[in-house]
Each structure stands twice: as structure tokens, then as C-alpha cells.
Design a protein around this motif. Structure first.
Motif, PDB file in Angstrom:
ATOM      1  N   GLU A 285       0.802  -1.227   0.000  1.00  0.00           N
ATOM      2  CA  GLU A 285       0.000   0.000   0.000  1.00  0.00           C
ATOM      3  C   GLU A 285       0.833   1.274   0.000  1.00  0.00           C
ATOM      4  OE1 GLU A 285      -2.474  -0.375   3.430  1.00  0.00           O
ATOM      5  OE2 GLU A 285      -3.873  -1.799   2.479  1.00  0.00           O
ATOM      6  N   ARG A 286       2.029   1.214   0.580  1.00  0.00           N
ATOM      7  CA  ARG A 286       2.822   2.436   0.753  1.00  0.00           C
ATOM      8  C   ARG A 286       3.656   2.718  -0.491  1.00  0.00           C
ATOM      9  NH1 ARG A 286       1.422   5.988   4.761  1.00  0.00           N
ATOM     10  NH2 ARG A 286       3.224   7.120   5.565  1.00  0.00           N
ATOM     11  N   VAL A 287       3.541   3.941  -0.997  1.00  0.00           N
ATOM     12  CA  VAL A 287       4.287   4.332  -2.195  1.00  0.00           C
ATOM     13  C   VAL A 287       5.459   5.227  -1.797  1.00  0.00           C
ATOM     14  CG1 VAL A 287       4.179   5.579  -4.388  1.00  0.00           C
ATOM     15  CG2 VAL A 287       2.256   4.144  -3.665  1.00  0.00           C
ATOM     16  N   VAL A 288       6.643   4.882  -2.280  1.00  0.00           N
ATOM     17  CA  VAL A 288       7.840   5.671  -1.998  1.00  0.00           C
ATOM     18  C   VAL A 288       8.674   5.767  -3.269  1.00  0.00           C
ATOM     19  CG1 VAL A 288       9.109   3.649  -1.143  1.00  0.00           C
ATOM     20  CG2 VAL A 288       9.825   5.940  -0.452  1.00  0.00           C
ATOM     21  N   PHE A 289       9.146   6.952  -3.572  1.00  0.00           N
ATOM     22  CA  PHE A 289       9.902   7.196  -4.798  1.00  0.00           C
ATOM     23  C   PHE A 289       9.156   6.684  -6.036  1.00  0.00           C
ATOM     24  CE2 PHE A 289      13.268   6.827  -1.489  1.00  0.00           C
ATOM     25  CZ  PHE A 289      13.635   8.169  -1.478  1.00  0.00           C
ATOM     26  N   GLY A 290       7.815   6.906  -6.005  1.00  0.00           N
ATOM     27  CA  GLY A 290       7.018   6.616  -7.181  1.00  0.00           C
ATOM     28  C   GLY A 290       6.585   5.174  -7.372  1.00  0.00           C
ATOM     29  N   PRO A 292       5.349   1.210  -5.137  1.00  0.00           N
ATOM     30  CA  PRO A 292       5.078   0.559  -3.850  1.00  0.00           C
ATOM     31  C   PRO A 292       6.368   0.045  -3.217  1.00  0.00           C
ATOM     32  CG  PRO A 292       3.581  -0.242  -5.546  1.00  0.00           C
ATOM     33  CD  PRO A 292       4.630   0.568  -6.246  1.00  0.00           C
ATOM     34  N   LEU A 293       6.382   0.043  -1.903  1.00  0.00           N
ATOM     35  CA  LEU A 293       7.553  -0.476  -1.184  1.00  0.00           C
ATOM     36  C   LEU A 293       7.889  -1.906  -1.598  1.00  0.00           C
ATOM     37  CD1 LEU A 293       6.961   0.789   2.471  1.00  0.00           C
ATOM     38  CD2 LEU A 293       9.006   1.231   1.102  1.00  0.00           C
ATOM     39  N   SER A 294       6.867  -2.680  -1.969  1.00  0.00           N
ATOM     40  CA  SER A 294       7.090  -4.077  -2.330  1.00  0.00           C
ATOM     41  C   SER A 294       7.949  -4.246  -3.577  1.00  0.00           C
ATOM     42  CB  SER A 294       5.747  -4.790  -2.537  1.00  0.00           C
ATOM     43  OG  SER A 294       5.019  -4.165  -3.578  1.00  0.00           O
ATOM     44  N   LYS A 295       8.167  -3.157  -4.327  1.00  0.00           N
ATOM     45  CA  LYS A 295       9.015  -3.234  -5.526  1.00  0.00           C
ATOM     46  C   LYS A 295      10.504  -3.170  -5.179  1.00  0.00           C
ATOM     47  CE  LYS A 295       5.718  -3.141  -8.727  1.00  0.00           C
ATOM     48  NZ  LYS A 295       5.533  -4.218  -9.725  1.00  0.00           N
ATOM     49  N   ASN A 296      10.797  -2.798  -3.934  1.00  0.00           N
ATOM     50  CA  ASN A 296      12.198  -2.682  -3.517  1.00  0.00           C
ATOM     51  C   ASN A 296      12.755  -4.045  -3.112  1.00  0.00           C
ATOM     52  OD1 ASN A 296      12.965   0.384  -3.259  1.00  0.00           O
ATOM     53  ND2 ASN A 296      10.846   0.204  -2.534  1.00  0.00           N
ATOM     54  N   GLN A 297      13.929  -4.360  -3.595  1.00  0.00           N
ATOM     55  CA  GLN A 297      14.523  -5.657  -3.333  1.00  0.00           C
ATOM     56  C   GLN A 297      14.765  -5.891  -1.846  1.00  0.00           C
ATOM     57  OE1 GLN A 297      14.821  -8.127  -5.229  1.00  0.00           O
ATOM     58  NE2 GLN A 297      16.095  -9.511  -4.000  1.00  0.00           N
ATOM     59  N   SER A 298      15.213  -4.863  -1.126  1.00  0.00           N
ATOM     60  CA  SER A 298      15.492  -5.038   0.307  1.00  0.00           C
ATOM     61  C   SER A 298      14.214  -5.358   1.075  1.00  0.00           C
ATOM     62  CB  SER A 298      16.146  -3.783   0.881  1.00  0.00           C
ATOM     63  OG  SER A 298      15.267  -2.668   0.801  1.00  0.00           O
TER      64      SER A 298
END
Length: 402
Positions: A285-290, A292-298
Motif C-alpha cells: 500500500e505504501r508508495v515511496v519514490f514513485g 510501492p515499497l514491495s518493488k524494492n529488493q530489500s
């Protein structure tokens, strides 16, 4: 080993899950509001939910089959997934009458109590009419070694006279707490350090019993249960209040702590599972740098590591529970120690990642994560610190393979 849940357990688990979804999660805010108004009284919403659960037969799951007429009708292995589900909300176990310290005290009374003690104290506890506390830890001695307990229990005719000071006595702040099991020394000069202690039943309203103050845990007072500092000044109780007999306190304590430790671990798995679910929801649900957070590998790695750790602890807990059922608590003691060492640390790892993913919200009162973290951190001390379990486990393994 077969950890597939039986049809009976699967049905109970669905009932508990449904109850949690319908009644517990929607009332978390109400619970905290009511606690703020009357700290040491059981909040009305909790009493309402207990009545509903009891009417549905979702009650006293924790006492294994070996306890006969007092049993909840389940094995430890069958109870495990139910305890995990309850562990997702720290106050939920009480709804089903499966909350510590009452569970441990009921086990002690069911296993070691005489008929009169069972009638007077066990039956009201099983009915959820009263609450209880277990008074062992003391501020002046290293209570991780229970043989250090210094509270004096001296026989005087038909009574015992108790003098001492205890602290972090969970449940003793609560107005509905009516009975304590107190551990102290009846024979301090006995050459065997494990035969010096006894456990005795002490009603809260006995003259000389004083609740000095509630102790906090990382700033939380954990109302309505609380963790009290309690003093005993010439407290007199009948000799019939002794449990099992003089000099058997350490034996009773060991019998009490085995099941209690694994119950804590079951709930730790549940707390970690809820943190993981919250983590995944937040990541989607949370969008960061355009994006969702789930797109970040970490973030994905944190989710994956958490799921692996939870499943490892869950399986170890189930294995320990099965061994308790099939071979007894003593034979399962190494596995119980292993899970007591690993489960709270696992939960801390998972909850910490969830806090990080929630940012500032993770450390505040708008999510349960901060309180969950405090609870799991204190669990590394409760029912024996990590170091004691590792010391004893290492000793046993060295002896086995040496």
C-alpha cells in the motif's frame, strides 16, 4: 512426524480465527480506551468477549489430555496452532481462558493440588471467575537460579509465616486477582539446594500482603494485569495451603515451566506472523519514490527472511509439542529449551523489520508493533533467560555426545 492438523483441530482453528476477525481485531481500540479509564479492572469489552467465547466452547484449550477431568481435551500439538492464532493480539488468550499466569497456576493445581485446593482455587480459575499470580522473582537475588529465592516460609503451629519481597509478579495488580502461588524457602539449611524451597497458596487479601507498585516493561504497565512489586510481612496462611509438600517447590516449578515455555513460544510465532502480515500489507500500500515499497529488493528480502524464520520456529514448536505428548515434558526438555531460545529472538527480528517498514508509525500507538516488540524482548527473560537455557542445553548436549 505428521504435523497435519486433524479435522477437529482444523475446525477449532477456523472458529478461533473467525472469532478473532469478528470480535477481537475490531475491538482493539475499544480495549485500550477502556484500560485508560480504569487501569486495574478487567475492561468490560474483555468480559463480553470471554462470555461469547465460553458460550461457543472456545475455552480452556491449554490443559492437555493427561490432566484428566480438568483437561481442555487437546494435546499440546493440537493446542499449538490455536495458541499461535491467539498470540496475534497480546490480550486475546484471556478471552479463551488461556492466558498466563493463570494457565501455569491451573496446571500446577490440576497436577499437584489436593482436592480442597482444586475446589477452592482451580475450579473458579477454570471457570474464568477469578485471576491469579505466580510470585517467584525477587529483586535482591538472581532469580534466574530459582534456588536463590530468599523469601522465608516458616511453620508456626498450624500456619506458615511468610516474609519477603517479590517483583515483576504478573497479574498481581489486577483487582480480580484473588490468589498467588508464592515460592520461598521452608528449609534454607537443607544440604540440597533443590529441596529448600516450597510453594504455598496466598490469598491476595491476606493481612501483610502489600502491592507496592506496578513495574513497567519498556515503559508499558501492561494493565489490567500489571507486573507488581509485592511485599510479605508476617503473612499467615494455613499449613493446608502448601502445594505438594515442604521442600518440593523446585519440583513444582519445573513441572509448571515446561508447558508454560512452549505456550509462550506458540504465541511468539503468532505475534511474528501478524507482524509479517502487517509488513506485506504496508509494502503493497505504501508508495515511496514513485512505486510501492514491495518493488524494492530489500523489502522483498525482509519479507522472505521473515517468512523463513517464522516457519522454522513454527515447525520446531510443533516438534517440541509432539515430543511432550508422546514422551513427556522431561524427555522433551532439550527441544523446549531450543524453541524458548529461538522463538522470541525470531519474533524480535520479524517485528523489528515490520517496525522499520512502517517508519514512525511503527514505534507509536497506532499499530501494535511497538508493544509486541516490548513483549517479545521481555520474553527473553521470562520463564528463564536465554543464557540459562543455553547453558543447560549445551551441558545436556555435551554430555550426550561426549
Amino acid at each position: 512426524m505428521n504435523f497435519e492438523y486433524s479435522e477437529k483441530v482444523s475446525q477449532l482453528l477456523e472458529q478461533v480465527k473467525s472469532f478473532m476477525e469478528e470480535h477481537v481485531y475490531p475491538n482493539e481500540e475499544t480495549y485500550h480506551q477502556q484500560i485508560a479509564e480504569q487501569q486495574w479492572q478487567t475492561p468490560p469489552v474483555l468480559e463480553e468477549l470471554k462470555a461469547k467465547a465460553k458460550a461457543l466452547g472456545l475455552w480452556n484449550f491449554f490443559l492437555p489430555l493427561s490432566y484428566g477431568q480438568y483437561s481442555g481435551g487437546l494435546t499440546n500439538l493440537e493446542y499449538a496452532p490455536l495458541a499461535e492464532e491467539m498470540g496475534k493480539v497480546y490480550w486475546a488468550p484471556e478471552i479463551f481462558n488461556c492466558a498466563a499466569p493463570d494457565t501455569g497456576n491451573m496446571e500446577v493445581l490440576a497436577k499437584y493440588g489436593n482436592d480442597e485446593q482444586k475446589k477452592q482455587w482451580l475450579e473458579p480459575l477454570l471457570a474464568g471467575k477469578i485471576r491469579s499470580a505466580f510470585a517467584m522473582t525477587e529483586p535482591e537475588v538472581a532469580s534466574s537460579d530459582a534456588t536463590n529465592i530468599a523469601t522465608s516460609i516458616v511453620r508456626d503451629g498450624d500456619e506458615y509465616v511468610i516474609n519477603g519481597r517479590k517483583f515483576y509478579i504478573s497479574g498481581a495488580c489486577r483487582e480480580s486477582c484473588e490468589i498467588m502461588i508464592v515460592m520461598g524457602k521452608t528449609d534454607p539449611d537443607n544440604p540440597s539446594r533443590h529441596l529448600q524451597q516450597s510453594q504455598v497458596l496466598v490469598p491476595m487479601k491476606t493481612p501483610g500482603v502489600t502491592v507496592v507498585r506496578p513495574m513497567t516493561v519498556f515503559g508499558y504497565n501492561d494493565a489490567p494485569e500489571g507486573h507488581a512489586e509485592v511485599t510479605f510481612e508476617n503473612v499467615r496462611v494455613p499449613v493446608g495451603n502448601i502445594i505438594l509438600g515442604e521442600g518440593r517447590g523446585f519440583e513444582v516449578a519445573q513441572g509448571r515451566l515446561g508447558p508454560g515455555r512452549i505456550h509462550h513460544c506458540m504465541r511468539s510465532v503468532g505475534a511474528a506472523q501478524r507482524a509479517l502480515e502487517m509488513m506485506c500489507k504496508r509494502a503493497n500500500e505504501r508508495v515511496v519514490f514513485g512505486q510501492p515499497l514491495s518493488k524494492n529488493q530489500s523489502v522483498r528480502e525482509d519479507i522472505a527472511k521473515s517468512a523463513c524464520q517464522i516457519e522454522q520456529s513454527r515447525l520446531m514448536t510443533l516438534k517440541a509439542a509432539q515430543k511432550m505428548d508422546t514422551h513427556g515434558n522431561k524427555v522433551a526438555q532439550d527441544l523446549i529449551a531450543m524453541i524458548k531460545i529461538t522463538a522470541p529472538n525470531m519474533a524480535l527480528d520479524v517485528i523489528d523489520r515490520a517496525i522499520q517498514l512502517h517508519g514512525a508509525a511503527g514505534v507509536g500507538q497506532d499499530t501494535p508493533l511497538a508493544h509486541m516488540f516490548a513483549g517479545q524482548r521481555s520474553l527473553r527473560l521470562a520463564d528463564g533467560p536465554d543464557q540459562v537455557h543455553m547453558m543447560q542445553l549445551g551441558r545436556n548436549l555435551a554430555k550426550t555426545y561426549g
